[in-house]
Enzyme design. Sequence first.
Site, mmCIF file in Angstrom:
data_model
loop_
_atom_site.group_PDB
_atom_site.id
_atom_site.type_symbol
_atom_site.label_atom_id
_atom_site.label_comp_id
_atom_site.label_asym_id
_atom_site.label_seq_id
_atom_site.Cartn_x
_atom_site.Cartn_y
_atom_site.Cartn_z
ATOM 1 N N ARG A 473 56.773 53.937 65.923
ATOM 2 C CA ARG A 473 55.613 53.283 65.324
ATOM 3 C C ARG A 473 54.702 52.853 66.475
ATOM 4 O O ARG A 473 55.083 52.004 67.296
ATOM 5 C CB ARG A 473 56.025 52.061 64.497
ATOM 6 C CG ARG A 473 54.838 51.323 63.851
ATOM 7 C CD ARG A 473 55.319 50.088 63.118
ATOM 8 N NE ARG A 473 54.215 49.276 62.635
ATOM 9 C CZ ARG A 473 53.674 49.354 61.412
ATOM 10 N NH1 ARG A 473 54.158 50.241 60.558
ATOM 11 N NH2 ARG A 473 52.685 48.576 61.052
ATOM 12 N N HIS A 500 50.395 57.673 58.240
ATOM 13 C CA HIS A 500 51.420 56.689 57.855
ATOM 14 C C HIS A 500 52.220 57.263 56.673
ATOM 15 O O HIS A 500 52.171 56.745 55.558
ATOM 16 C CB HIS A 500 50.752 55.374 57.461
ATOM 17 C CG HIS A 500 51.671 54.193 57.409
ATOM 18 N ND1 HIS A 500 53.008 54.266 57.729
ATOM 19 C CD2 HIS A 500 51.429 52.890 57.061
ATOM 20 C CE1 HIS A 500 53.556 53.079 57.585
ATOM 21 N NE2 HIS A 500 52.625 52.224 57.186
ATOM 22 N N GLN A 503 54.729 55.187 54.202
ATOM 23 C CA GLN A 503 54.078 54.298 53.241
ATOM 24 C C GLN A 503 53.693 55.052 51.977
ATOM 25 O O GLN A 503 53.816 54.531 50.865
ATOM 26 C CB GLN A 503 52.826 53.673 53.856
ATOM 27 C CG GLN A 503 52.045 52.773 52.909
ATOM 28 C CD GLN A 503 52.813 51.537 52.492
ATOM 29 O OE1 GLN A 503 53.284 50.799 53.342
ATOM 30 N NE2 GLN A 503 52.934 51.297 51.197
ATOM 31 N N ASP A 595 43.182 48.838 52.006
ATOM 32 C CA ASP A 595 43.923 48.472 53.216
ATOM 33 C C ASP A 595 43.047 47.483 53.985
ATOM 34 O O ASP A 595 41.860 47.284 53.654
ATOM 35 C CB ASP A 595 44.195 49.735 54.045
ATOM 36 C CG ASP A 595 45.140 49.492 55.221
ATOM 37 O OD1 ASP A 595 45.741 48.407 55.287
ATOM 38 O OD2 ASP A 595 45.264 50.390 56.067
ATOM 39 N N CYS A 636 49.044 48.291 50.961
ATOM 40 C CA CYS A 636 50.196 48.583 51.816
ATOM 41 C C CYS A 636 50.684 47.358 52.588
ATOM 42 O O CYS A 636 51.797 47.386 53.135
ATOM 43 C CB CYS A 636 49.875 49.723 52.776
ATOM 44 S SG CYS A 636 48.366 49.464 53.737
ATOM 45 N N ARG A 664 59.421 50.514 50.426
ATOM 46 C CA ARG A 664 59.474 51.026 51.797
ATOM 47 C C ARG A 664 60.931 51.246 52.205
ATOM 48 O O ARG A 664 61.273 52.229 52.870
ATOM 49 C CB ARG A 664 58.810 50.046 52.773
ATOM 50 C CG ARG A 664 57.309 49.871 52.621
ATOM 51 C CD ARG A 664 56.529 51.133 52.903
ATOM 52 N NE ARG A 664 56.821 51.734 54.194
ATOM 53 C CZ ARG A 664 56.401 51.282 55.371
ATOM 54 N NH1 ARG A 664 55.638 50.204 55.447
ATOM 55 N NH2 ARG A 664 56.721 51.922 56.486
#
Length: 678
Positions: A473, A500, A503, A595, A636, A664
């Site tokens: 990440r 991503h 997600q 987001d 998210c 997740r």
Amino acid sequence: MNPVIDMTKEYGLVLDGGGARGAYQIGAWKALSEVGVKINAVAGTSVGALNGALICMGDVEKAEEIWYNMTFSDVMDVDDVWMERLFNKENSLREIVSEFLKVLSDGGVDITPLRNLIHEHVDEKTLRECGVELCLLTFSVSQMKEMDLSIYDIPEGLLEDFLLASAYLFGFKNEKLHGQTYVDGGIVNNFPINSLLERGYKDIIQIRIYGPGRVPKAKPDDMTTLYEIAPKVKLGSIIDFQSKRSRQNLKIGYYDAKRMIYGLAGRIYYIEQTREQWYYRKILESLSDIEKAEISFILRLSRKHSEVDFYLAMLEASAKLLRIPKYRIYTVQELEQEVNEKYQKRKDKINLPRFVHILMNLRKDYEMNLKGRHFLTLKDFTAEEILYLIDLAADLKAKKKQGITGNSLKGKNIALIFEKPSTRTRCAFTVGANDEGGFPTYLSEHDIQLGYKESVKDTARVLGRMFDGIEFRGFKHEHVEILAEYSGVPVWNGLTDDYHPTQILADFLTMKEHFGYLKGLNFVYLGDGRNNMANSLMIGCAKVGVNFAIIAPKELWPEESLVELCKGYAKESGASLKITDSVDAVEGADVLYTDVWCSMGEEDKTVERIALLHPYQINQALMDKTGKEGTIFMHCLPAVKGNEVTEDVFEKHADVVFDEAENRLHTIKAVMVATLGE
């Protein structure tokens, strides 16, 4: 699960006559009540009228208790032991004839207990004040006419009489009520749907028990919506008032109502459809046409059956043969698992029909093989592979809820590289690995020399010799690509500036849990249209057939090359793809998604972004602009409430958002299990 019926409407119930089978109707009502279905009227004949009165009074527990403890002597003046022996075929012919002649000489079966039961449990005052219209059918012998009566037509003080009049079966001792003679309404109308239709009710749920009697043709108009709850098994004799029979019928009615409420699949079992169409096509592709025809004949399938029908019929028939309990709701995966476990434990497998062995071999042959694959971007995966990971995640989630953890990652060492800090990604990879027996090691930017004193390429070659899998990440997407190229072990993208993908799996699982399906949903993303979330959502939605739109200022639109690539995916899946700066494009959306306006590392642009993106804030006015009451909000996380979303919208949809966060874990676990697990 979500109801497939419109929960904003009020419904009329229609209950037919059928004596002792009436427990089924109360079981069905219990299920309707649990989910919050609103009732505005009930029409019933015979036992349907009696149950209708209980339903109008609104006490589910009381109605259930009456039927749960029902005996013959609660309805008729008879000996319970003698009647039980009769239904168990233990009485001699002489005993039966003798008792029959005695009843004839007495003028029929005395139903004083039924009168007392009505008097004890029916409160006329409550019924007249409850706001739910009760209608009943009986036949007046004195006037030789059918009587279709609303509670508002019945003089005060006579409701108990008319409820008894509606249930006067032939064979019961018939006594005059307020000077009139009546018989069971079923002789003229055992299913009084027209009673509600003629009074203007348009949304109707029919609860059938198929008692003997005349059923006139229904007369619905084009504005009428009809639902039906009906048994697929026999409910027993109309005078079998044994408590064990009533309890069984309560249970059958309850689950049959669940089938209607949630649109459950299955002819024998109650199955939540958690597989996509592609799964059935894929798993059956190895079967020849001759084998399919042979199995279809054995299972008595219609000529026009679908692949879904065919597979579920095999699964259900196998489950029944293996004596898997019927009365619970299974996902397809859960029933498959139950069948597989029972099959493996079965010692006399040779005695099972051939189609059971074929089913087991199909399941064995079908295991989508993602072993050794990297998970860097959804561009690298087919729609079938993405949906497989979602199904696997749902299965792993269900097992965790049951306290079942696996050992797919037993002995596996997993490196978790975090240039960027995280709550959900770190916790999901850590807990997911632990759940499956793995050993995660957290490596922050301060713990290793990645890209500073040591090249990413060299770090990859070192970690690949020590770990079985690597999560990354961070910022540059090229770093995760180099790790994948040189480590020699599966590498998973926990987030980069460009993509991503984990997600998006969590988002899709959440959507599928909420709506029951993905293909054809309308998804709108608002905000920064060129960040990693917008990119990944566009790829994922286009791949799996979700209609996708980005609403953003033109300065923040995604790269044209990626848009063109996704248009190709969308064409293949049948989805639509739209990029616009007009918020009018939210109309018809099932999902509104956003987001943060400034991604990690862009904090210096905060003031500029707030000014640029404020018109794209998701607030209640924008939610209303979709024109759909069922539109959900997703995020998210973490969220900056007051910027990209108002606090009231966030809190109203918090359950969905935190389902998304929890998912997740399950989707990341699915990725690790599929690519690294044993």
